[in-house]
Design an enzyme around this catalytic site. Structure first.
Site, short mmCIF file in Angstrom:
data_model
loop_
_atom_site.label_atom_id
_atom_site.label_comp_id
_atom_site.label_asym_id
_atom_site.label_seq_id
_atom_site.Cartn_x
_atom_site.Cartn_y
_atom_site.Cartn_z
N GLU A 17 -2.52 6.98 8.08
CA GLU A 17 -3.37 7.89 7.31
C GLU A 17 -4.25 8.68 8.25
OE1 GLU A 17 -5.91 5.67 4.72
OE2 GLU A 17 -4.30 5.31 3.29
N LYS A 67 0.83 -1.20 0.00
CA LYS A 67 0.00 0.00 0.00
C LYS A 67 0.87 1.26 0.00
CE LYS A 67 -3.76 -1.96 2.74
NZ LYS A 67 -5.05 -2.17 2.17
N ARG A 96 -7.00 -7.79 -9.04
CA ARG A 96 -7.67 -9.10 -9.19
C ARG A 96 -9.18 -8.85 -9.34
NH1 ARG A 96 -10.21 -8.87 -4.35
NH2 ARG A 96 -9.04 -7.98 -2.65
N HIS A 103 -14.10 -3.29 9.04
CA HIS A 103 -13.51 -2.79 7.78
C HIS A 103 -13.64 -3.80 6.66
CE1 HIS A 103 -12.03 0.55 10.01
NE2 HIS A 103 -11.33 -0.24 10.80
P1 ADP Z 1 -8.01 -3.63 3.05
O1 ADP Z 1 -7.03 -3.74 1.95
O2 ADP Z 1 -7.58 -4.35 4.28
O3 ADP Z 1 -9.41 -3.92 2.65
P2 ADP Z 1 -8.40 -0.79 2.72
O4 ADP Z 1 -7.27 0.14 2.66
O5 ADP Z 1 -9.06 -1.15 1.43
O6 ADP Z 1 -7.97 -2.11 3.51
O7 ADP Z 1 -9.52 -0.22 3.69
C1 ADP Z 1 -10.62 -0.97 4.09
C2 ADP Z 1 -11.67 -0.08 4.71
O8 ADP Z 1 -11.16 0.63 5.82
C3 ADP Z 1 -12.22 1.00 3.81
O9 ADP Z 1 -13.23 0.52 2.99
C4 ADP Z 1 -12.72 2.03 4.79
O10 ADP Z 1 -13.95 1.65 5.33
C5 ADP Z 1 -11.71 1.94 5.89
N1 ADP Z 1 -10.67 2.95 5.71
C6 ADP Z 1 -9.51 2.81 5.03
N2 ADP Z 1 -8.80 3.94 5.05
C7 ADP Z 1 -9.50 4.83 5.76
C8 ADP Z 1 -9.29 6.19 6.17
N3 ADP Z 1 -8.18 6.85 5.86
N4 ADP Z 1 -10.25 6.80 6.92
C9 ADP Z 1 -11.37 6.14 7.26
N5 ADP Z 1 -11.62 4.87 6.93
C10 ADP Z 1 -10.71 4.21 6.19
#
Ligand code: ADP
Length: 664
Positions: free
Chosen positions: A200, A116, A292, A235
């Site tokens: 973040e 990431k 994917r 999440h």
């Molecule tokens: P993963 O790869 O584990 O699925 P992601 O980066 O796609 O992780 O994030 C999954 C979820 O976490 C997002 O859909 C959102 O709900 C929450 N999330 C991620 N980043 C943030 C952020 N900066 N602020 C608030 N919620 C976040």
């Protein structure tokens, strides 16, 4: 076109890929672990090859075993599905080396997005908007803390190699940082063998909107619009829909173009998803790109009328994209619900067990069921606890929600705790109907969403009793038919005596409480006495457990599933399990001592945070368990002293065993 492809996956996605391959006239090879020898995907494929023992690390994740299976079977290409090796660059490389086509993006694209942190660097350089944060190389705690302080709380710590919501921790203030970092790193290490993190700004009311992109080898690229995946727990997505409610045409185009820019920045080929987090004012930021097919791809298929697996295979073979951007349009609305073996009332703890009864709605133009299991299969600790995906389509969102409610009502699962009732309350919640979506939806509406668990009532007790009576009389008829004297009074199973009202007591156990139902056998009828209320009952029962009941003249149709002494009543509005007690063999239910802590599911002890003799306050974390790749913290139930600890880090546990004891 390919003659034969191998599917390096299991469950619903393996079955899903086989369906498209069949349609295209391509033969399929399944791979399976020892635990999956009779799994649905094995049956559906033309050939199947065993690749190792149940744990994924020894089977579905073993690159050499899968490559070997492909070579042995003569498969020309491998589809990795999602999860497992789908985003593993080493695997894609191994395919390339062995002259097998990897149905996915080029190795370099996977590598670029695999971390990431690196992905953010690349996207920043390509002018794709990013959430403010730190994604650098320096991982010292002091630096990470100072970066978090700079960003301002709340912050989100994410595993750089993360996925599936694992290795993520929200930190609300500086004092919580150290603990949050340790937990995120620990989960990251155990899930991804890499504890690198990024930080973040944590947006408090965002939506998760992602864009499906597709690129071919000739450099053509399209976006197949967006999916809104804001309804999440831990999440992780539970409900996904397309198009995103309220999406403006210009914003859609802007996001679509940004997603294509992201894909082109890494010379992408194949199906990819660019995930954005969208702030309340509509500004969107790149979160990550999944290289994917996504679990939720069917909603895109239903609104565009395209088969994304077919597209993947065509592109991997070297064909051009089947459509241009101008050909693609949105038709109607689609919604997907993920049915999981999990207990929403216990913080969505994954559940395991045997699917002793399983019914899905009929597939038709409005309803699609993607599943990898059948009645009699088990949900084990080894793999993801998803049982099925229900996907519905209709011309608008409101009709779509109605379809989903109905499809959920028509889904019956007995033997494993599921989130079906929870999904029903979600779909019918007024705020969801009004499309007030954000990723905190489930927490915000927690009270109403969890209120809905169905209370035991007199009708359920009456239905259970009627079932017992009819089941008994059916069995006695079978016995009578099989005996020489089928009219013998000895085959009569009720307490009937001429001209006298006779009474029989039956007891049920539900939620730890005993309930008495008195059966009054009268001359012409049967009445039940439940809580001083008299209900006259009659009905019929067929071999499938379908009970047509008349309770005081009101007709009710339910399905009853019997498993030993346990009866599950399945009504379209509720499902209830209760135990018929045999009073002659005095059942005693062992109660655990108040301070004893029982393992909620099978798993592994990751860490024991206390030692015997420690004084702990109620709620203090005592032990960390890992099950199905998720961490669960076991906390002190009361103020007291840790008396006995039965396990140490690394130990494997069964469900229901005592972990430790805290004495008041
Ligand atoms: P993963 O790869 O584990 O699925 P992601 O980066 O796609 O992780 O994030 C999954 C979820 O976490 C997002 O859909 C959102 O709900 C929450 N999330 C991620 N980043 C943030 C952020 N900066 N602020 C608030 N919620 C976040």
């Amino acid at each position: 076109m390919f003659n034969k492809i191998l599917i390096a996956n299991r469950g619903e996605i393996a079955c899903r890929i086989i369906r498209s391959a069949n349609k295209m006239g391509i033969k399929t090879v399944a791979v399976y672990s020892e635990a999956d020898a009779s799994a649905r995907h094995v049956d559906l494929a033309d050939e199947a090859i065993e690749i190792g023992p149940a744990p994924a690390r020894q089977s579905y994740l073993v690159i050499e075993a899968i490559i070997d299976a492909a070579i042995r079977s003569g498969a020309e290409a491998i589809h990795p599905g999602y999860g497992f090796l789908s985003e593993n660059a080493e695997f894609a490389e191994a395919c390339e080396k062995n002259k097998i086509v990897f149905i996915g993006p080029p190795v370099e694209a996977i590598m670029a997005m695999g971390s990431k942190s690196q992905a953010k660097q690349i996207m920043g350089d390509a002018s794709v908007p990013l959430v403010p944060g730190y994604h650098g190389e320096d991982q010292s705690e002091a630096l990470l803390l100072s970066e978090a302080n700079k960003i301002g709380y709340p912050v989100l710590i994410k595993a750089s190699a993360g996925g599936g919501g694992k290795g993520m921790r929200i930190v609300n203030q500086e004092a919580e940082f150290s603990e949050g970092l340790a937990a995120a790193k620990r989960e990251a290490l155990s899930s991804f063998s890499d504890d690198k993190v990024l930080i973040e700004k944590y947006l408090t009311k965002p939506r998760h909107i992602e864009i499906q992109v597709f690129c071919d080898q000739a450099g053509n690229a399209v976006y197949l619009f967006e999916r809104d995946c804001s309804i999440q727990r831990r999440h992780q997505k539970v409900l996904e829909e397309a198009p995103a409610p309220g999406m403006q045409v210009e914003r859609r185009e802007e996001m679509g173009k940004a997603a294509i820019a992201a894909a082109q920045a890494i010379n992408y080929v194949g199906a990819g998803t660019v995930e954005f987090i969208v702030d309340e004012d509509g500004s969107f930021y790149f979160m990550e790109m999944n290289t994917r097919l996504q679990v939720e791809h069917p909603v895109t298929e239903l609104i565009t009328g395209q088969d994304l697996v077919e597209w993947q295979v065509l592109v991997a073979f070297g064909d051009k994209l089947p459509s241009t951007q101008n050909d693609l349009t949105i038709n109607g609305h689609a919604l997907e619900a993920r049915i999981y073996a999990e207990d929403p009332d216990r913080d969505f703890l994954p559940a395991t067990g045997l699917l002793s009864h399983l019914r899905f709605p009929q597939d038709n133009q409005h309803v699609r069921v993607d599943t990898g299991v059948r009645e009699g299969d088990s949900v084990s600790v080894h793999y993801d606890p998803m049982i099925a995906k229900l996907i519905v389509w209709d011309r608008d969102r409101a009709s779509c929600l109605r379809r989903m409610s109905r499809a959920l009502d028509d889904t019956q699962v007995v033997g494993v705790t599921t989130n079906i009732d929870f999904l029903s309350s979600l779909v019918s919640h007024p705020a969801f109907e009004a499309a007030q979506l954000d990723t905190g939806f489930i927490e915000e509406h927690h009270e109403q969403l969890f209120l809905d668990s169905h209370e035991l009532n007199d009708n359920i007790l009456a239905l259970a009793t009627l079932y017992i009576l009819l089941d008994r009389s059916d069995r006695s008829k079978i016995n009578a038919n099989n005996s020489a004297d089928s009219f013998s009074p000895w085959h009569s199973t009720n307490a009937w005596q001429a001209n006298i009202e006779t009474i029989e007591d039956v007891y049920f156990l539900a939620n730890g409480t005993e309930h008495l139902v008195q059966i009054h056998y009268k001359n012409q009828s049967i009445e039940l006495l439940i809580d001083k209320l008299r209900i006259s009952v009659s009905g019929t029962l067929n071999n499938n457990g379908e009970l047509d009941a008349h309770l005081d003249g009101t007709r009710t149709h339910v399905t009853v599933v019997k498993d030993g002494d346990s009866l599950t009543i399945l009504h379209s509005d509720y499902q209830y399990t209760l135990t018929a007690l045999d009073k002659t063999s005095q059942n005693t239910f062992e109660e655990s001592a108040p301070g004893s802590l029982i393992s909620p599911m099978p798993g592994k002890v990751i860490d024991v945070l206390v030692t015997e003799g420690d004084k702990v306050a109620a709620g203090a974390p005592l032990l960390i368990l890992e099950a199905m790749k998720m961490e669960h913290t076991i906390c002190a139930p009361l103020d007291g002293t840790v008396k006995t600890i039965h396990y140490k880090a690394g130990d494997m546990l069964d469900e229901g065993v005592e972990l430790l004891v805290v004495e008041e």
